[in-house]
Motif scaffolding. Structure first.
Motif, PDB file in Angstrom:
ATOM      1  N   LEU A  97     -18.821  10.545  15.603  1.00 53.02           N
ATOM      2  CA  LEU A  97     -18.676   9.108  15.793  1.00 53.02           C
ATOM      3  C   LEU A  97     -19.511   8.633  16.978  1.00 53.02           C
ATOM      4  O   LEU A  97     -20.204   7.607  16.892  1.00 53.02           O
ATOM      5  CB  LEU A  97     -17.203   8.765  16.013  1.00 53.02           C
ATOM      6  N   VAL A  98     -19.451   9.378  18.065  1.00 52.65           N
ATOM      7  CA  VAL A  98     -20.213   9.002  19.263  1.00 52.65           C
ATOM      8  C   VAL A  98     -21.717   9.012  19.000  1.00 52.65           C
ATOM      9  O   VAL A  98     -22.458   8.172  19.510  1.00 52.65           O
ATOM     10  CB  VAL A  98     -19.863   9.952  20.431  1.00 52.65           C
ATOM     11  N   SER A  99     -22.184   9.962  18.210  1.00 55.53           N
ATOM     12  CA  SER A  99     -23.615  10.045  17.932  1.00 55.53           C
ATOM     13  C   SER A  99     -24.034   9.128  16.783  1.00 55.53           C
ATOM     14  O   SER A  99     -25.154   8.605  16.761  1.00 55.53           O
ATOM     15  CB  SER A  99     -23.995  11.483  17.587  1.00 55.53           C
ATOM     16  N   LEU A 100     -23.127   8.909  15.803  1.00 54.44           N
ATOM     17  CA  LEU A 100     -23.488   8.149  14.620  1.00 54.44           C
ATOM     18  C   LEU A 100     -23.550   6.654  14.882  1.00 54.44           C
ATOM     19  O   LEU A 100     -24.424   5.964  14.343  1.00 54.44           O
ATOM     20  CB  LEU A 100     -22.469   8.427  13.511  1.00 54.44           C
ATOM     21  N   ILE A 101     -22.656   6.144  15.704  1.00 52.42           N
ATOM     22  CA  ILE A 101     -22.650   4.697  15.978  1.00 52.42           C
ATOM     23  C   ILE A 101     -23.984   4.234  16.593  1.00 52.42           C
ATOM     24  O   ILE A 101     -24.596   3.283  16.100  1.00 52.42           O
ATOM     25  CB  ILE A 101     -21.459   4.311  16.867  1.00 52.42           C
ATOM     26  N   PRO A 102     -24.474   4.880  17.668  1.00 57.37           N
ATOM     27  CA  PRO A 102     -25.789   4.460  18.196  1.00 57.37           C
ATOM     28  C   PRO A 102     -26.913   4.641  17.178  1.00 57.37           C
ATOM     29  O   PRO A 102     -27.826   3.810  17.105  1.00 57.37           O
ATOM     30  CB  PRO A 102     -25.991   5.384  19.401  1.00 57.37           C
ATOM     31  N   LEU A 103     -26.827   5.720  16.395  1.00 63.86           N
ATOM     32  CA  LEU A 103     -27.865   5.975  15.393  1.00 63.86           C
ATOM     33  C   LEU A 103     -27.905   4.865  14.357  1.00 63.86           C
ATOM     34  O   LEU A 103     -28.980   4.363  14.006  1.00 63.86           O
ATOM     35  CB  LEU A 103     -27.622   7.322  14.711  1.00 63.86           C
ATOM     36  N   VAL A 104     -26.740   4.464  13.880  1.00 59.18           N
ATOM     37  CA  VAL A 104     -26.675   3.421  12.859  1.00 59.18           C
ATOM     38  C   VAL A 104     -27.067   2.061  13.433  1.00 59.18           C
ATOM     39  O   VAL A 104     -27.874   1.330  12.849  1.00 59.18           O
ATOM     40  CB  VAL A 104     -25.270   3.357  12.237  1.00 59.18           C
ATOM     41  N   VAL A 105     -26.517   1.728  14.590  1.00 57.47           N
ATOM     42  CA  VAL A 105     -26.772   0.406  15.183  1.00 57.47           C
ATOM     43  C   VAL A 105     -28.228   0.267  15.614  1.00 57.47           C
ATOM     44  O   VAL A 105     -28.938  -0.658  15.203  1.00 57.47           O
ATOM     45  CB  VAL A 105     -25.825   0.159  16.370  1.00 57.47           C
ATOM     46  N   LEU A 106     -28.670   1.191  16.470  1.00 52.26           N
ATOM     47  CA  LEU A 106     -30.047   1.107  16.970  1.00 52.26           C
ATOM     48  C   LEU A 106     -31.063   1.361  15.862  1.00 52.26           C
ATOM     49  O   LEU A 106     -32.083   0.676  15.776  1.00 52.26           O
ATOM     50  CB  LEU A 106     -30.245   2.105  18.112  1.00 52.26           C
ATOM     51  N   GLY A 107     -30.765   2.367  15.015  1.00 48.67           N
ATOM     52  CA  GLY A 107     -31.682   2.667  13.913  1.00 48.67           C
ATOM     53  C   GLY A 107     -31.786   1.518  12.930  1.00 48.67           C
ATOM     54  O   GLY A 107     -32.873   1.175  12.474  1.00 48.67           O
ATOM     55  N   GLY A 108     -30.634   0.926  12.598  1.00 49.23           N
ATOM     56  CA  GLY A 108     -30.648  -0.211  11.682  1.00 49.23           C
ATOM     57  C   GLY A 108     -31.397  -1.397  12.252  1.00 49.23           C
ATOM     58  O   GLY A 108     -32.158  -2.070  11.550  1.00 49.23           O
ATOM     59  N   TYR A 109     -31.190  -1.647  13.545  1.00 49.21           N
ATOM     60  CA  TYR A 109     -31.906  -2.754  14.213  1.00 49.21           C
ATOM     61  C   TYR A 109     -33.406  -2.507  14.201  1.00 49.21           C
ATOM     62  O   TYR A 109     -34.198  -3.392  13.869  1.00 49.21           O
ATOM     63  CB  TYR A 109     -31.396  -2.893  15.648  1.00 49.21           C
ATOM     64  N   ALA A 110     -33.801  -1.287  14.567  1.00 51.61           N
ATOM     65  CA  ALA A 110     -35.227  -0.948  14.589  1.00 51.61           C
ATOM     66  C   ALA A 110     -35.829  -1.010  13.188  1.00 51.61           C
ATOM     67  O   ALA A 110     -36.931  -1.550  12.996  1.00 51.61           O
ATOM     68  CB  ALA A 110     -35.423   0.444  15.183  1.00 51.61           C
ATOM     69  N   LEU A 111     -35.111  -0.470  12.211  1.00 52.94           N
ATOM     70  CA  LEU A 111     -35.613  -0.467  10.836  1.00 52.94           C
ATOM     71  C   LEU A 111     -35.812  -1.894  10.321  1.00 52.94           C
ATOM     72  O   LEU A 111     -36.848  -2.216   9.729  1.00 52.94           O
ATOM     73  CB  LEU A 111     -34.638   0.282   9.925  1.00 52.94           C
ATOM     74  N   THR A 112     -34.838  -2.757  10.578  1.00 52.60           N
ATOM     75  CA  THR A 112     -34.932  -4.140  10.107  1.00 52.60           C
ATOM     76  C   THR A 112     -36.097  -4.877  10.740  1.00 52.60           C
ATOM     77  O   THR A 112     -36.889  -5.536  10.054  1.00 52.60           O
ATOM     78  CB  THR A 112     -33.616  -4.886  10.413  1.00 52.60           C
ATOM     79  N   ASN A 113     -36.226  -4.766  12.066  1.00 50.50           N
ATOM     80  CA  ASN A 113     -37.269  -5.511  12.763  1.00 50.50           C
ATOM     81  C   ASN A 113     -38.669  -4.986  12.470  1.00 50.50           C
ATOM     82  O   ASN A 113     -39.602  -5.765  12.272  1.00 50.50           O
ATOM     83  CB  ASN A 113     -37.004  -5.481  14.275  1.00 50.50           C
ATOM     84  N   ILE A 114     -38.804  -3.662  12.428  1.00 52.14           N
ATOM     85  CA  ILE A 114     -40.124  -3.094  12.137  1.00 52.14           C
ATOM     86  C   ILE A 114     -40.515  -3.380  10.697  1.00 52.14           C
ATOM     87  O   ILE A 114     -41.684  -3.665  10.407  1.00 52.14           O
ATOM     88  CB  ILE A 114     -40.133  -1.582  12.427  1.00 52.14           C
ATOM     89  N   THR A 115     -39.551  -3.343   9.776  1.00 50.46           N
ATOM     90  CA  THR A 115     -39.832  -3.673   8.378  1.00 50.46           C
ATOM     91  C   THR A 115     -40.301  -5.115   8.249  1.00 50.46           C
ATOM     92  O   THR A 115     -41.273  -5.404   7.555  1.00 50.46           O
ATOM     93  CB  THR A 115     -38.581  -3.441   7.510  1.00 50.46           C
ATOM     94  N   LYS A 116     -39.611  -6.028   8.940  1.00 52.24           N
ATOM     95  CA  LYS A 116     -40.025  -7.433   8.921  1.00 52.24           C
ATOM     96  C   LYS A 116     -41.424  -7.599   9.483  1.00 52.24           C
ATOM     97  O   LYS A 116     -42.243  -8.360   8.958  1.00 52.24           O
ATOM     98  CB  LYS A 116     -39.031  -8.282   9.715  1.00 52.24           C
ATOM     99  N   SER A 117     -41.692  -6.883  10.567  1.00 51.09           N
ATOM    100  CA  SER A 117     -43.013  -6.975  11.205  1.00 51.09           C
ATOM    101  C   SER A 117     -44.113  -6.463  10.283  1.00 51.09           C
ATOM    102  O   SER A 117     -45.172  -7.079  10.143  1.00 51.09           O
ATOM    103  CB  SER A 117     -43.008  -6.181  12.513  1.00 51.09           C
TER     104      SER A 117
END
Length: 396
Positions: A14-34
């Motif tokens: 849980l401790v490792s997955l939450i940052p991975l999902v949140v930060l990874g999802g944010y990065a994936l969304t923004n870089i994909t849009k870019s």
């Protein structure tokens, strides 16, 4: 102990997955849009560049037209026509023919260079075919009084310019074969007293810039050039070209092939990009004048979205692959860490259970260097104390 291990595993994941999902999802969304925005801009820039190349090809035509209008041989012909009631000076006509011929050979982009009198009759005409310029004999000259471009030019004031639509050239009222697309530029010629003496007319070889569009086509995309109503000037399939009633009258058009979006792209004075179904479609207008008031048509690029956004899909797949690898690595580390914590506890639990049953022969040994080791040492001292105590009891 299974419950403790499961709780530890859950906590670590849980401790490792939450940052991975949140930060990874944010990065994936923004870089994909870019990336989508960048690729869309590249497609828009491509059609804008083609539009610019066509406009650049045509930008000097008006200057050429006014140059010939004001040339000495043409002015001499106009003066001769004003001074004579019947006929024309053979010398003036010959000079004008030679001047038009030299001009045609030098420029190489004009199918016809003509001077027509006020009645629409061709006075001098130079044709360029298959890379060769020739003076058309007087016997082959035609009267173009009934053609729209003559009437449109003849009614203009001095110094004004007529630019026709891009269409197929006609000879003796019929579409010329093989097809010869042209744009006509014309300007009136007036005598000093203000009387119309004729018009200077160019037929610009459209093949010269239509080839620019044809060469941009690849196996996975279609680069099109359409008029203000959506009929194709240029299409990868030649059977679809020149579908307007004034040309071949086949009815083939962009509006027919893409009825849902043609209204958003055709005739617009600004570039546009539209996504429809599985295609990304970019359009850029082509103007015939510097003021961007006379629209020639639109360059359109139709590309499958999977091609345009291939880099986006590749990035997404790589990102998900890396994220999966990170998660698996985290899971492995979490399992290892949980095992390193729970194994000594399981071991000590088993030993204490044995000790409660009187099994005191096995020494308590753990390899950890944390609080578990201190606990093991305490249990080891307890084991030794119990052995001593049992010996004393037996002696009594």
């Amino acid at each position: 102990m299974t419950k403790i291990r499961n709780k530890l595993l859950f906590a670590f994941i849980l401790v490792s997955l939450i940052p991975l999902v949140v930060l990874g999802g944010y990065a994936l969304t923004n870089i994909t849009k870019s990336l989508r925005s960048t690729n869309t801009s590249k497609l828009s820039d491509k059609v804008s560049l083609i539009s610019f190349e066509i406009e650049d090809f045509l930008k000097n035509v008006s200057n050429d037209l006014f140059y010939l209008r004001d040339s000495v041989p043409l002015q001499a012909m106009v003066a001769d026509m004003a001074n004579m009631e019947i006929g024309q000076s053979a010398a003036a006509r010959k000079n004008l023919e030679q001047d038009f011929l030299a001009f045609s050979k030098h420029k190489k982009i004009y199918h016809q260079v003509r001077f027509l009198n006020a009645d629409g009759m061709e006075v001098v005409r130079v044709d360029r075919n298959h890379g060769k310029s020739i003076i058309v004999p007087r016997a082959r000259l035609q009267n173009k009084k009934n053609r729209y471009y003559f009437a449109d030019t003849a009614k203009l004031a001095s110094g004004k310019l007529m630019i026709s639509p891009l269409d197929l050239n006609r000879e003796h009222g019929k579409v010329e074969k093989p097809l010869r697309p042209v744009i006509r530029y014309g300007t009136p010629v007036y005598a000093p007293n203000g009387q119309l003496r004729g018009i200077v007319l160019f037929n610009v070889l459209a093949d010269k810039f239509l080839d620019l569009v044809h060469k941009k086509n690849t196996g996975h995309e279609e680069v099109l050039f359409v008029d203000g109503k959506g009929f194709y000037y240029s299409h990868p399939d030649p059977a679809k070209e020149w579908g307007a009633k004034t040309d071949l009258d086949t009815g083939e058009s962009f509006a027919k092939d893409f009825p849902g979006i043609s209204g958003q792209l055709i005739g617009s004075h600004t570039p546009a990009v539209v996504e429809q179904d599985t295609y990304l479609i970019a359009a850029s207008p082509v103007f015939l004048d510097k003021g961007h008031t006379r629209l020639l048509g639109d360059v359109i690029d139709v590309v499958p979205t999977e091609v345009v956004f291939k880099s986006v899909l590749n990035f997404r797949n790589i990102f998900l692959l890396i994220s999966g690898a990170v998660f698996l690595a985290t899971l492995f580390l979490a399992v290892s860490l949980a095992k390193s914590i729970t194994d000594p506890i399981v071991y000590l639990t088993r030993l204490t259970q044995d000790m409660s049953k009187g099994k005191l022969s096995s020494a308590v040994v753990v390899s950890t260097k944390d609080e578990t080791k201190l606990l093991a040492e305490s249990i080891e001292r307890l084991r030794k104390s119990m052995i001593i105590l049992l010996k004393r009891v037996r002696k009594k």
